[in-house]
Design an enzyme around this catalytic site. Structure first.
Site, PDB file in Angstrom:
ATOM      1  N   SER A   1     -46.496  29.610 -11.518  1.00 26.89           N
ATOM      2  CA  SER A   1     -45.272  29.575 -10.709  1.00 26.89           C
ATOM      3  C   SER A   1     -44.487  30.863 -10.614  1.00 26.89           C
ATOM      4  O   SER A   1     -43.555  30.949  -9.818  1.00 26.89           O
ATOM      5  CB  SER A   1     -44.352  28.478 -11.218  1.00 26.89           C
ATOM      6  OG  SER A   1     -44.797  27.247 -10.734  1.00 26.89           O
TER       7      SER A   1
ATOM      8  N   LYS B   1     -34.034  31.117 -11.806  1.00 31.28           N
ATOM      9  CA  LYS B   1     -34.581  29.850 -11.315  1.00 31.28           C
ATOM     10  C   LYS B   1     -33.769  28.690 -11.881  1.00 31.28           C
ATOM     11  O   LYS B   1     -33.364  28.719 -13.052  1.00 31.28           O
ATOM     12  CB  LYS B   1     -36.046  29.766 -11.754  1.00 31.28           C
ATOM     13  CG  LYS B   1     -36.818  28.575 -11.223  1.00 31.28           C
ATOM     14  CD  LYS B   1     -38.270  28.673 -11.704  1.00 31.28           C
ATOM     15  CE  LYS B   1     -39.132  27.526 -11.220  1.00 31.28           C
ATOM     16  NZ  LYS B   1     -40.535  27.671 -11.682  1.00 31.28           N
TER      17      LYS B   1
ATOM     18  N   SER C   1     -43.836  27.420  -8.180  1.00 27.77           N
ATOM     19  CA  SER C   1     -42.584  26.742  -7.946  1.00 27.77           C
ATOM     20  C   SER C   1     -41.368  27.676  -7.942  1.00 27.77           C
ATOM     21  O   SER C   1     -40.287  27.254  -7.537  1.00 27.77           O
ATOM     22  CB  SER C   1     -42.380  25.667  -9.014  1.00 27.77           C
ATOM     23  OG  SER C   1     -42.357  26.246 -10.302  1.00 27.77           O
TER      24      SER C   1
HETATM   25  N1  GLN Z   1     -48.409  24.969  -9.085  1.00 22.01           N
HETATM   26  C1  GLN Z   1     -48.558  24.518 -10.431  1.00 22.01           C
HETATM   27  C2  GLN Z   1     -48.061  23.095 -10.551  1.00 22.01           C
HETATM   28  O1  GLN Z   1     -47.706  22.550  -9.564  1.00 22.01           O
HETATM   29  C3  GLN Z   1     -47.855  25.425 -11.366  1.00 22.01           C
HETATM   30  C4  GLN Z   1     -46.429  25.120 -11.511  1.00 22.01           C
HETATM   31  C5  GLN Z   1     -45.729  26.007 -12.488  1.00 22.01           C
HETATM   32  O2  GLN Z   1     -46.267  26.995 -12.944  1.00 22.01           O
HETATM   33  N2  GLN Z   1     -44.533  25.598 -12.852  1.00 22.01           N
HETATM   34  O3  GLN Z   1     -48.045  22.527 -11.587  1.00 22.01           O
END
Ligand code: GLN
Length: 481
Positions: free
Chosen positions: A169, A70, A145
């Site tokens: 994410s 990532k 994400s």
């Molecule tokens: N969807 C969550 C957010 O928008 C988690 C994001 C993540 O785990 N980086 O913060």
């Protein structure tokens, strides 16, 4: 992994594997927008180094296994944009510790994957470099994400991708793309080299097609690190023999709050949840229902505390040290113009929200109160784990949604995280495992949550569900190999 054995015994070279993976990566990029950068010369050089090590007799647990990373995780000599324009042009000086450990084990980086800007999102639509499409249905999101990492594995460009999980994410994109995704006990994998979003939540994890591969990635990535003071120094639990141990006699609690989740539970997800419970009963587990009352408060608590941490972490992007720079005529102008042009709308929203929650007049009402509820939620989990060994709930209330379905409604997007943020708030390990499919053949994932250091149990249980669901046998229609 069969591939690691083939390279490790010299039946095939890491270089040949890397060449093939680069071709697949190009295809996954074209079809789904899964990657932000590739560097064939670096990849082939690393692969040749693996071949040299194998020839010299080194035993490498992941010999020649191609993997994707990532883009908010540093890989030496490659760009790290974190999906943001503000980091355009930034090249990482060294490897994140989790990447260094994978490379040390013989794995080879093939590319950096697309993601929501600074890991903020649940659909990969917040990337400054365009969205990612789901290989199971290109009209749908891959989750976020770590959407690019999930799409890369689901498209079979690579067998392994590293992601970060702050509030889901890794797990939620794993569920949307029919993969296994884990986040460790907080501190079990070093955060060194991760571009910080919310430091008391951020953890690196991995996405793979199978539970066995997931456990192998954990065994390599986990461990103490002098460069991260929050990395645990206690011995890493041994997960390698865990898949295969079964579920006999294990007390599994179905999360009582799951069925009444705000926004509702998709019918097919509900059916899959019931089937998963039945599969565990059939495997000899003692399945009951368990309540963790404050999970219903987890989304607001997460979006206050994580944004507060983000507002502080992202203060470093001011045009002085990293990436893009604008408005150099005055210092205030430099900050304002660099940040105005560099950050996307979701990141700005969170910086504002977090700054507000921390501001003098409102600190107690928002941040302070959220921190107290966070502590109470941990206590709820501790109480639940006196009665059960692990908790089962869906990873996401619905299967992958359509691109654009929630982009105009941030609150609806935040609710997609209702099941993944609770273990993140409590620092607990959790694994998402494919449990079946919706009526229209979209993957569905179930989440197993355990107490700290329960990864061996979680991988054992995940394997039971993997076997029962038969989900491993299906490939995404968009697979490139
Ligand atoms: N969807 C969550 C957010 O928008 C988690 C994001 C993540 O785990 N980086 O913060």
């Amino acid at each position: 992994m069969a591939l690691a054995d083939a390279v490790g015994t010299g039946r095939v070279t890491a270089r040949a594997v890397a060449e093939e993976s680069l071709v697949r990566t190009g295809k996954a990029q074209e079809a789904f927008g899964a990657f932000l950068s590739m560097n064939a010369a670096l990849t082939l050089g690393e692969a040749e180094e693996v071949d040299r090590r194998v020839n010299a007799g080194e035993q490498l647990p992941l010999a020649g296994v191609p993997f994707a990373v990532k883009d908010n995780i540093n890989v030496a000599g490659r760009p790290s944009t974190a999906g943001s324009k503000i980091l355009a042009g930034f090249v990482a000086p060294d490897h994140a510790t989790c990447v260094a450990r994978l490379v040390q084990a013989g794995a080879v980086v093939v590319g950096k994957t697309n993601c929501d800007e600074f890991g903020m999102g649940s659909s990969n639509e917040n990337s400054a470099y365009g969205p990612v499409k789901n290989p199971w249905d290109p009209a749908r999101v891959p989750g976020g994400s770590s959407g690019g990492s999930a799409a890369a594995v689901a498209a079979r460009a690579v067998p392994l991708a590293v992601g970060t999980d702050t509030g889901g994410s890794v797990r939620q994109p794993a569920a949307f793309c029919g993969l296994v995704g884990w986040k460790p006990t907080y501190g079990r994998v070093s955060r060194y080299g991760l571009i910080a979003f919310a430091s008391s939540f951020d953890q690196a994890g991995a996405l793979t097609r199978s539970v066995d591969e997931a456990a192998r990635a954990f065994a390599v990535m986990a461990g103490a690190d002098p460069r991260d003071s929050t990395a645990l120094a206690t011995p890493v639990p041994d997960v390698l023999a865990a898949p295969g141990r079964g579920a006999r006699g294990v007390r599994i609690g179905l999360l009582a709050e799951a069925s009444s989740a705000e926004g509702g539970l998709h019918e097919d997800v509900k059916a899959s949840f019931e089937k998963a419970a039945a599969a565990f009963r059939a495997a000899g587990a003692l399945v009951t229902t368990v309540s963790v009352p404050r999970v219903t408060l987890a989304v607001p608590v997460y979006y206050l505390t994580a944004t507060a941490e983000a507002s502080s972490n992202l203060a470093r992007f001011d045009g002085v040290r990293y990436g893009a720079r604008r408005g150099e005529a005055s210092l205030a102008g430099l900050y304002r113009e660099t940040r105005s042009a560099g950050f996307g709308p979701e990141v700005k929203r969170r910086i504002l929200l977090g700054t507000f929650a921390l501001s003098a007049g409102y600190h107690d009402a928002y941040y302070g109160r959220a921190q107290r509820v966070r502590a109470l939620l941990s206590r709820d989990f501790a109480a639940a784990f006196r009665g059960v060994d692990a908790i089962l709930c869906p990873t996401s209330p619905e299967p992958a949604f359509e691109l654009g379905a929630k982009t105009d409604d941030p609150l609806a997007m935040y609710l997609a995280d209702v099941f993944t943020v609770p273990p993140s708030l409590a620092g607990l390990p959790a694994v998402s495992v494919p449990s079946g499919f919706s009526r229209d053949w979209l993957p569905i994932g179930m989440q197993l949550i355990g107490p700290g250091d329960s990864e061996p149990l979680l991988f054992a249980l995940a394997r039971v569900l993997e076997d029962a669901s038969g989900a491993l046998a299906r490939r995404a229609p968009g697979a490139v190999s």
